[in-house]
Design a protein around this motif. Sequence first.
Motif, PDB file in Angstrom:
ATOM      1  N   GLU C 186      10.788  27.699 -37.042  1.00 14.13           N
ATOM      2  CA  GLU C 186      11.468  28.383 -35.987  1.00 14.13           C
ATOM      3  C   GLU C 186      10.107  29.237 -35.388  1.00 14.13           C
ATOM      4  OE1 GLU C 186      15.870  30.157 -36.041  1.00 14.13           O
ATOM      5  OE2 GLU C 186      14.175  31.381 -37.142  1.00 14.13           O
ATOM      6  N   ASP C 187       9.924  29.151 -34.246  1.00 13.97           N
ATOM      7  CA  ASP C 187       8.906  30.031 -33.488  1.00 13.97           C
ATOM      8  C   ASP C 187       9.865  30.882 -32.580  1.00 13.97           C
ATOM      9  OD1 ASP C 187       6.993  28.997 -34.645  1.00 13.97           O
ATOM     10  OD2 ASP C 187       5.777  27.846 -32.814  1.00 13.97           O
ATOM     11  N   ILE C 188       9.824  32.242 -33.063  1.00 16.11           N
ATOM     12  CA  ILE C 188      10.494  32.995 -31.916  1.00 16.11           C
ATOM     13  C   ILE C 188       9.277  34.224 -31.741  1.00 16.11           C
ATOM     14  CG2 ILE C 188      12.408  34.719 -31.503  1.00 16.11           C
ATOM     15  CD1 ILE C 188      13.743  33.133 -33.866  1.00 16.11           C
ATOM     16  N   GLY C 189       9.129  34.209 -30.381  1.00 19.55           N
ATOM     17  CA  GLY C 189       7.975  35.116 -30.086  1.00 19.55           C
ATOM     18  C   GLY C 189       6.738  34.979 -30.706  1.00 19.55           C
ATOM     19  N   THR C 190       6.361  36.052 -31.373  1.00 22.79           N
ATOM     20  CA  THR C 190       5.061  35.696 -32.245  1.00 22.79           C
ATOM     21  C   THR C 190       5.216  35.441 -33.718  1.00 22.79           C
ATOM     22  OG1 THR C 190       4.533  37.991 -32.305  1.00 22.79           O
ATOM     23  CG2 THR C 190       3.779  37.002 -30.447  1.00 22.79           C
ATOM     24  N   THR C 191       6.463  35.006 -33.994  1.00 25.19           N
ATOM     25  CA  THR C 191       6.992  35.015 -35.535  1.00 25.19           C
ATOM     26  C   THR C 191       7.287  33.511 -35.687  1.00 25.19           C
ATOM     27  OG1 THR C 191       7.738  37.317 -35.427  1.00 25.19           O
ATOM     28  CG2 THR C 191       8.102  35.900 -37.497  1.00 25.19           C
ATOM     29  N   ARG C 192       6.585  32.779 -36.624  1.00 26.38           N
ATOM     30  CA  ARG C 192       6.999  31.546 -37.101  1.00 26.38           C
ATOM     31  C   ARG C 192       7.644  31.433 -38.411  1.00 26.38           C
ATOM     32  NH1 ARG C 192       2.491  27.253 -36.129  1.00 26.38           N
ATOM     33  NH2 ARG C 192       3.446  27.260 -34.295  1.00 26.38           N
ATOM     34  N   LYS C 193       8.523  30.744 -38.542  1.00 28.40           N
ATOM     35  CA  LYS C 193       9.243  30.716 -39.881  1.00 28.40           C
ATOM     36  C   LYS C 193       9.111  29.147 -40.287  1.00 28.40           C
ATOM     37  CE  LYS C 193      12.500  34.638 -39.528  1.00 28.40           C
ATOM     38  NZ  LYS C 193      14.009  34.699 -39.252  1.00 28.40           N
ATOM     39  N   ILE C 194       8.658  29.049 -41.609  1.00 28.99           N
ATOM     40  CA  ILE C 194       8.613  27.878 -42.120  1.00 28.99           C
ATOM     41  C   ILE C 194       8.643  27.988 -43.760  1.00 28.99           C
ATOM     42  CG2 ILE C 194       6.216  27.338 -42.163  1.00 28.99           C
ATOM     43  CD1 ILE C 194       7.196  24.397 -41.588  1.00 28.99           C
ATOM     44  N   LEU C 201       2.013  34.612 -35.239  1.00 24.77           N
ATOM     45  CA  LEU C 201       1.031  34.098 -34.418  1.00 24.77           C
ATOM     46  C   LEU C 201       0.101  34.672 -33.773  1.00 24.77           C
ATOM     47  CD1 LEU C 201       3.923  31.798 -33.039  1.00 24.77           C
ATOM     48  CD2 LEU C 201       2.097  30.778 -34.483  1.00 24.77           C
ATOM     49  N   LEU C 202      -0.974  34.386 -33.599  1.00 25.18           N
ATOM     50  CA  LEU C 202      -2.064  35.083 -32.750  1.00 25.18           C
ATOM     51  C   LEU C 202      -1.677  34.893 -31.228  1.00 25.18           C
ATOM     52  CD1 LEU C 202      -5.498  33.760 -34.156  1.00 25.18           C
ATOM     53  CD2 LEU C 202      -4.277  35.872 -34.752  1.00 25.18           C
ATOM     54  N   THR C 203      -2.023  35.937 -30.379  1.00 22.47           N
ATOM     55  CA  THR C 203      -1.504  35.853 -29.144  1.00 22.47           C
ATOM     56  C   THR C 203      -2.957  35.927 -28.233  1.00 22.47           C
ATOM     57  OG1 THR C 203      -1.140  38.303 -29.023  1.00 22.47           O
ATOM     58  CG2 THR C 203       0.596  36.735 -29.138  1.00 22.47           C
ATOM     59  N   CYS C 204      -2.647  34.949 -27.070  1.00 22.95           N
ATOM     60  CA  CYS C 204      -3.816  35.025 -25.975  1.00 22.95           C
ATOM     61  C   CYS C 204      -4.122  36.445 -25.507  1.00 22.95           C
ATOM     62  CB  CYS C 204      -3.684  34.121 -25.079  1.00 22.95           C
ATOM     63  SG  CYS C 204      -4.893  33.876 -23.805  1.00 22.95           S
ATOM     64  N   GLU C 205      -5.327  37.033 -25.295  1.00 25.32           N
ATOM     65  CA  GLU C 205      -5.460  38.332 -25.006  1.00 25.32           C
ATOM     66  C   GLU C 205      -5.395  38.197 -23.485  1.00 25.32           C
ATOM     67  OE1 GLU C 205      -9.546  39.526 -26.010  1.00 25.32           O
ATOM     68  OE2 GLU C 205      -8.956  40.158 -27.983  1.00 25.32           O
ATOM     69  N   LYS C 206      -5.449  37.184 -22.947  1.00 23.40           N
ATOM     70  CA  LYS C 206      -5.312  36.919 -21.453  1.00 23.40           C
ATOM     71  C   LYS C 206      -4.098  36.699 -20.994  1.00 23.40           C
ATOM     72  CE  LYS C 206      -9.868  37.218 -20.025  1.00 23.40           C
ATOM     73  NZ  LYS C 206     -10.831  36.058 -20.737  1.00 23.40           N
ATOM     74  N   THR C 207      -3.270  35.698 -21.602  1.00 23.64           N
ATOM     75  CA  THR C 207      -1.962  35.264 -21.099  1.00 23.64           C
ATOM     76  C   THR C 207      -0.957  35.822 -21.937  1.00 23.64           C
ATOM     77  OG1 THR C 207      -1.991  33.356 -22.416  1.00 23.64           O
ATOM     78  CG2 THR C 207      -3.029  32.975 -20.349  1.00 23.64           C
ATOM     79  N   GLY C 208      -1.356  36.294 -23.013  1.00 28.89           N
ATOM     80  CA  GLY C 208      -0.256  36.802 -23.970  1.00 28.89           C
ATOM     81  C   GLY C 208       0.581  35.741 -24.557  1.00 28.89           C
ATOM     82  N   ARG C 209       0.179  34.550 -24.693  1.00 37.27           N
ATOM     83  CA  ARG C 209       1.112  33.335 -25.227  1.00 37.27           C
ATOM     84  C   ARG C 209       0.582  33.420 -26.548  1.00 37.27           C
ATOM     85  NH1 ARG C 209       0.253  30.133 -20.436  1.00 37.27           N
ATOM     86  NH2 ARG C 209       1.962  30.948 -19.015  1.00 37.27           N
ATOM     87  N   VAL C 233      -8.351  33.896 -27.074  1.00 33.78           N
ATOM     88  CA  VAL C 233      -7.711  33.482 -25.996  1.00 33.78           C
ATOM     89  C   VAL C 233      -7.150  31.987 -26.207  1.00 33.78           C
ATOM     90  CG1 VAL C 233      -8.617  34.905 -24.282  1.00 33.78           C
ATOM     91  CG2 VAL C 233      -9.816  32.545 -24.939  1.00 33.78           C
ATOM     92  N   ASN C 234      -6.142  31.683 -25.651  1.00 31.61           N
ATOM     93  CA  ASN C 234      -5.606  30.197 -25.479  1.00 31.61           C
ATOM     94  C   ASN C 234      -6.231  29.355 -24.690  1.00 31.61           C
ATOM     95  OD1 ASN C 234      -4.716  30.672 -22.876  1.00 31.61           O
ATOM     96  ND2 ASN C 234      -2.518  30.337 -23.512  1.00 31.61           N
TER      97      ASN C 234
END
Lengths: 145, 618, 259
Positions: C186-194, C201-209, C233-234
């Motif tokens: 499951e990926d919810i926002g910046t959290t991944r569960k497995i 999850l790391l997030t891109c400094e520019k896009t926030g993804r 960044v991504n």
Amino acid sequence: MNSRFVVKPELCIGCRTCELACSFAHAKNGRPGRSRIFVLGGGFKDLFVPVTCLQCEEAACAKSCLVNAITRNPETGAMDLDHDKCVRCMACIAACPFGCSLFDEQQELVIKCDLCGGDPACAKFCPTKALEYKPVTVRALRPAI
Amino acid sequence: MRIESEKQLRDYRKKLADADKKLTKKIMVCHGPGCLASGAEKVSEEFEKQLKRKKITGVTVGSIKKTGCHSFCEKSPLVAIEPAQILYTRVKVKDVAEIIEKSIKGDEIIERLVYHDPHSNDAIPKYPDIPFYKHQTRIALRNLGKINACDIDDYIRVGGYEAAAKALLKMTPEGVIDEVTKANLRGRGGGGFPAGRKWKSCRAVESDVRYVVCNGDEGDPGAFMDRAIMEGDPHTVLEGMIIAAFAVGAKDGYIYVREEYPLAVVNLQKAIEQAEAIGLLGDNILGTDFSLHLHINRGAGAFVCGESSALMLSVAGNVGEPRAKYIRSVVKGLWDKPTVLNNVETYANVPMIIANGADWFTSVGAPKNAGTKAFSLVGKVRHTGLIEVPMGTPLRTIIYDIGGGILKDRPFKAVQTGGPSGGCLAEQHLDLSVDFDTLTKHGSMMGSGGMIVMDDRTCMVDVAKYFLSFLVSESCGKCIPCREGLYQLHKLAIAISEGRAQESDIEKMEHLSEMVVTGSLCGLGKSGPNPFLSTIANFRDEYLTHIRDHKCSAGVCKELIKYEIDAEKCDGCMACIAACAFNAISGKKTKPHVIDQELCTKCGACVAACTREAIMVL
Amino acid sequence: MVSLTINGKVVRAEEGEYLLAVIRRMGIDVPALCDHAAVEPYGGCRLCMVEITKESWDGWKNYVTACLYPAEQDLIVNTHSEKVIELRTSLLDLFLARNPETPLIQKLAADHGLTKTSFEVVPEPNDCILCGICTRVCDEMGFAAISMVNRGHGREVAPPLNEAPPDCVGCLACAQACPTNYIKFEDIGTTRKIWGREFELLTCEKTGRPTITREFAAFLSKHRDIPEEYFKVNDEAHRDELASTMGRITRWSVQEETK
Ligand SMILES: Cc1cc2nc3c(=O)[nH]c(=O)nc-3n(C[C@H](O)[C@H](O)[C@H](O)COP(=O)(O)O)c2cc1C
Ligand code: SF4
Ligand code: SF4
Ligand code: SF4
Ligand code: SF4
Ligand code: FES
């Protein structure tokens, strides 16, 4: 003899024909793929830059791939991604400093430029020769990428 | 001291033998698995104590201790008095004083403790005269019961390491391989593959490193031949491996010992240390430039670890699971290097072949099946224990002469050989000769040497069910035919035993079996359907009675039987009422009792409790 | 190179090349459920079994898994003999008893004329076909966070002790490679569960993804020499950076030329 992309952004008119050509060249089961080349703004008005994989000498994508799915194709010189091997861990996407390994949501595949097996469609279809794929001998002043 | 030549070895042996001659009597207390379980340790302690207290000298106490399995386990604990060859059976601590008084100080035989023929009741004091021993020929088990396992001197005294010296000092590796090939020594671990050919192919592979490995995993339920050898005569395993390593050119060897055999590990470890200390193992063996280092691995506790590819992965520290491959281990085995894997008993035969020559070895046994085979004879025979017979011995001799016939003289029904995935042979097979080829031809196999005898009160569907359930739980689960196929076979066998099956299920099982045999990855799956295939071949009618008539003629399958009290025989003693945990039996004292079928769980407790055999299985 | 015959056609193959590769190159369809290009062949599903023989074998035939059998000179292979098809059908019958609701199995079984298993369906069936691809992929990547546990019929994929696996980096390779999508994540926002573990999850400094997990990135930096700043960044932002750099160079050189 080493062919390379020669990019002249000043000739690019932003028509994105290259992107279309790439998509169709990588169609699977009649479905076009996501383009591996991007026509992006160069930071100045009316300056467009076609951006695609540089097939780096010491490629971060290949280094980051823990299952060795990305290897240099000895014939084309491209860093080829073997879809059968790829386990979609996204390491290469995160590792490439040029963002040229990417995910195709439609085909659910990690993709990157493969030089179309030695005859890149993008360059072939570029109407203005802003993007050419040709043998280069001397290092031009312009970045040959 | 290091022994560096044949002469030194001979001199050393002579010295040991001279010292031994001074001993007038020797007390051999068997410390094999069966005897230890029935209190042999206490008996030998008592001997030591009393001999010391009574200041009796000229008797080796040293060599009484811990002889390997004397093999007549059913009569354990066993005490032999040598050199008179007297065997005392079921010896208790309280018998020790009497034995010392009468048989050690004097030359009297204590009748009460010797073996008596079950039919004539004649006393047979000397073990070579006992039928159990008389029909045996001991090659692999030659030293069991005769030497102290933990004493290399004892082994050397009886000729130990002579064969290794002969091989290393007088023969070439090719010569050794030729001799073993000529002797036609076939693998005793089950497959019967010629050891000489295996060694030759291994030697032929180009490689800087080769290995010898000994399979001491012995996972078959009820089998303990390899255990007896490893515990009781570890040096013979080492000597066999030294000769094999010399022949193939290996510098390292591994002995893979079943997890449940800690004593085997201890004794083998001691043996390795002792042999290394006097230069019979380790660097520059016997002063030559041949070196061999032996290492012991504890098994991972799964039956399938005895399978060669799983064993090698386990030795290398990986999960012991069979590896699918079509390249033989003599080419790519342990750590992908050429490897010879042989069974404990196979190695135990090697020194005898080198010492006495191939012609001697082939003079024992049957055509193409030279030598002997050890079995652990268990089940419904009068005398159970560890036996070794020339190949080609008829089953009948083993069961009736050595085994003394069926317990309580009930009718013989079947004999199961070859371990869990072996097969059952019936009455009509009793005169078959026991050897690799004959057993295989009749749907069973030699396996590593388990032999379970069954009487008429054994249900063959139940037997198939039992072995299938063993294999289902021991399958590693890697490949689908074995994991799912054996599971479904077991389910169908259960259905038959519970009267829920149709006749077409037999065909379905046969079809499925064929697929499991062809489709499985390793030997476990490939031979997994055998318990079914061999019982259906020989006891089809019994299956059909279960299916058609919902009857289990042996009175075993619970769902198909009921217990009833024979009013004629019942004297109303109320013993069964007390025995039944489910209050299913009612009745007044001295009046015949009745079993309430609704409450009866068919546990059989009442049958055991009834002294008048009034409870009938219908 | 060796030459062998497959379904009547003479073909050439590298010596030692596995039969399955040669068979596939010829466009012949042989089911192979436990085969994955990223890992060594396994031989577990047995569906790729083919019939082999040789002129010199006197009519004797053997049944081997094509994924593991090396091509040999003069080998005669039949990928769809009557016996092979019967074998495969029986195997699929067994698969159906274990994975009755799994589309991949249903489809293969249907191709072999089976809609329902002739055996008893196992209690609590699931979608795991025990192909071992997930565990082998995880091993291959160097994490070995999950493995096969239990023997025989009780075999299953699990992290050690059935607890959140300490060695897992949350790369999702196992789940992505699973042919039946049995491994849940499951990926919810910046959290991944497995596997019962949670990752950031790391997030891109520019896009926030979100990109990959912090643990995975750290692993790649440490063991694969990927500079940490690459992960700031991504891919999209990386491409934009490249475009602007090239834009600046172009601007500069055009100016130089016109001078
Ligand atoms: C499931 C399975 C279990 C086995 N267990 C044993 C064992 O416990 N001991 C043994 O010696 N061989 C065992 N074997 C046979 C070995 O794989 C191998 O053939 C043998 O050790 C070779 O030695 P040999 O040629 O001297 O018999 C087993 C085979 C299978 C398939
Ligand atoms: S996404 Fe595929 S190609 Fe990229 S690193 Fe992972 S496995 Fe390799
Ligand atoms: S046959 Fe059985 S024991 Fe052997 S690999 Fe297959 S599942 Fe495991
Ligand atoms: S997500 Fe975890 S378990 Fe799965 S492959 Fe990656 S490290 Fe292994
Ligand atoms: S979880 Fe998926 S990949 Fe792993 S064994 Fe099961 S089916 Fe195969
Ligand atoms: S692909 Fe599964 S056994 Fe070959």
